[in-house]
Write a protein that holds these residues in place. Structure first.
Motif, PDB file in Angstrom:
ATOM      1  N   GLU A  86      -1.247 -23.816 -31.888  1.00 39.55           N
ATOM      2  CA  GLU A  86      -1.825 -24.559 -33.010  1.00 39.55           C
ATOM      3  C   GLU A  86      -3.201 -25.112 -32.656  1.00 39.55           C
ATOM      4  N   ILE A  87      -3.392 -25.543 -31.412  1.00 41.81           N
ATOM      5  CA  ILE A  87      -4.706 -26.044 -30.990  1.00 41.81           C
ATOM      6  C   ILE A  87      -5.735 -24.913 -31.029  1.00 41.81           C
ATOM      7  N   VAL A  88      -5.377 -23.760 -30.472  1.00 40.66           N
ATOM      8  CA  VAL A  88      -6.288 -22.616 -30.474  1.00 40.66           C
ATOM      9  C   VAL A  88      -6.606 -22.196 -31.905  1.00 40.66           C
ATOM     10  N   LEU A  89      -5.597 -22.137 -32.743  1.00 48.98           N
ATOM     11  CA  LEU A  89      -5.784 -21.766 -34.146  1.00 48.98           C
ATOM     12  C   LEU A  89      -6.696 -22.762 -34.861  1.00 48.98           C
ATOM     13  N   SER A  90      -6.510 -24.027 -34.587  1.00 51.90           N
ATOM     14  CA  SER A  90      -7.340 -25.062 -35.206  1.00 51.90           C
ATOM     15  C   SER A  90      -8.802 -24.947 -34.771  1.00 51.90           C
ATOM     16  N   VAL A  91      -9.031 -24.676 -33.498  1.00 50.22           N
ATOM     17  CA  VAL A  91     -10.404 -24.526 -32.995  1.00 50.22           C
ATOM     18  C   VAL A  91     -11.069 -23.311 -33.633  1.00 50.22           C
ATOM     19  N   VAL A  92     -10.369 -22.189 -33.685  1.00 53.03           N
ATOM     20  CA  VAL A  92     -10.927 -20.969 -34.275  1.00 53.03           C
ATOM     21  C   VAL A  92     -11.247 -21.187 -35.759  1.00 53.03           C
ATOM     22  N   LEU A  93     -10.322 -21.790 -36.489  1.00 56.17           N
ATOM     23  CA  LEU A  93     -10.566 -22.031 -37.912  1.00 56.17           C
ATOM     24  C   LEU A  93     -11.686 -23.048 -38.133  1.00 56.17           C
ATOM     25  N   SER A  94     -11.831 -24.007 -37.236  1.00 55.35           N
ATOM     26  CA  SER A  94     -12.919 -24.979 -37.358  1.00 55.35           C
ATOM     27  C   SER A  94     -14.276 -24.314 -37.139  1.00 55.35           C
ATOM     28  N   GLU A 110      -6.538 -23.287 -44.540  1.00 63.14           N
ATOM     29  CA  GLU A 110      -6.156 -24.090 -43.374  1.00 63.14           C
ATOM     30  C   GLU A 110      -5.213 -25.219 -43.761  1.00 63.14           C
ATOM     31  N   MET A 111      -5.478 -25.860 -44.893  1.00 65.53           N
ATOM     32  CA  MET A 111      -4.569 -26.930 -45.349  1.00 65.53           C
ATOM     33  C   MET A 111      -3.170 -26.380 -45.622  1.00 65.53           C
ATOM     34  N   LEU A 112      -3.105 -25.231 -46.299  1.00 66.39           N
ATOM     35  CA  LEU A 112      -1.806 -24.641 -46.602  1.00 66.39           C
ATOM     36  C   LEU A 112      -1.101 -24.177 -45.326  1.00 66.39           C
ATOM     37  N   LEU A 113      -1.871 -23.621 -44.388  1.00 62.78           N
ATOM     38  CA  LEU A 113      -1.291 -23.167 -43.130  1.00 62.78           C
ATOM     39  C   LEU A 113      -0.688 -24.327 -42.350  1.00 62.78           C
ATOM     40  N   PHE A 114      -1.422 -25.416 -42.235  1.00 57.08           N
ATOM     41  CA  PHE A 114      -0.911 -26.532 -41.447  1.00 57.08           C
ATOM     42  C   PHE A 114       0.193 -27.299 -42.174  1.00 57.08           C
ATOM     43  N   LEU A 115       0.208 -27.252 -43.502  1.00 57.93           N
ATOM     44  CA  LEU A 115       1.350 -27.806 -44.237  1.00 57.93           C
ATOM     45  C   LEU A 115       2.601 -26.976 -43.937  1.00 57.93           C
ATOM     46  N   GLY A 116       2.438 -25.648 -43.926  1.00 57.96           N
ATOM     47  CA  GLY A 116       3.558 -24.767 -43.584  1.00 57.96           C
ATOM     48  C   GLY A 116       4.035 -24.985 -42.160  1.00 57.96           C
ATOM     49  N   LEU A 117       3.096 -25.187 -41.240  1.00 56.30           N
ATOM     50  CA  LEU A 117       3.478 -25.454 -39.849  1.00 56.30           C
ATOM     51  C   LEU A 117       4.203 -26.791 -39.710  1.00 56.30           C
ATOM     52  N   PHE A 118       3.779 -27.778 -40.483  1.00 53.73           N
ATOM     53  CA  PHE A 118       4.465 -29.075 -40.461  1.00 53.73           C
ATOM     54  C   PHE A 118       5.918 -28.913 -40.915  1.00 53.73           C
ATOM     55  N   ILE A 119       6.120 -28.172 -41.988  1.00 55.97           N
ATOM     56  CA  ILE A 119       7.481 -27.923 -42.482  1.00 55.97           C
ATOM     57  C   ILE A 119       8.280 -27.120 -41.455  1.00 55.97           C
TER      58      ILE A 119
END
Length: 148
Positions: A86-94, A110-119
């Protein structure tokens, strides 16, 4: 007593009311618990550690504290690997979000992806708390490579 009897007669019920309970009656004893049940504090700690395994950076706590417990280590390694992905994915998307048109599209994605990851994290916490050995596709294999 007559008022109650008269009231009951008006309803068509001629039976007298039941007698009041005696005031000095002792309550029945509480049910006895089986002596085989023992409080299982170790199980509570395991559930807490299993849940912490999928709580992002807190996955390091069970990874270093519960080194002898194979179940906790399984989930802690998966949770730590998922956190690193998730950290690597966040850096790449940023980094990609700085591209003018692509950045707007990626912001919503990115918002939808991280909402899905939270769930997904919540689902993993529930599965771990129930004692399931759920292997996350690809993450499990990566965790074996990272922590071997």
């Amino acid at each position: 007593m007559e008022a109650i009897l008269v009231f009951n007669e008006m309803e068509g019920n001629n039976t007298p009311p039941p007698p009041p309970a005696p005031e000095n009656q002792t309550p029945p004893p509480p049910p006895t618990e089986p002596s085989e049940q023992k409080p299982n504090n170790a199980g509570d700690v395991n559930v807490l550690m299993a849940i912490l395994s999928y709580f992002w950076i807190f996955a390091l706590i069970p990874l270093f504290v519960e080194k002898e417990d194979e179940f906790i280590q399984f989930h802690a390694k998966q949770g730590t690997t998922l956190f690193l992905v998730e950290i690597v994915l966040s850096v790449v998307l940023s980094i990609l979000s700085f591209v003018p048109i692509l950045g707007c599209i990626l912001a919503v994605g990115e918002m939808l992806l991280f909402l899905g990851l939270f769930i997904f994290h919540i689902i993993l916490m529930v599965k771990a708390s129930k004692g399931e050995w759920y292997k996350i596709p690809h993450i499990y294999e990566w965790s074996l490579k990272i922590f071997s």
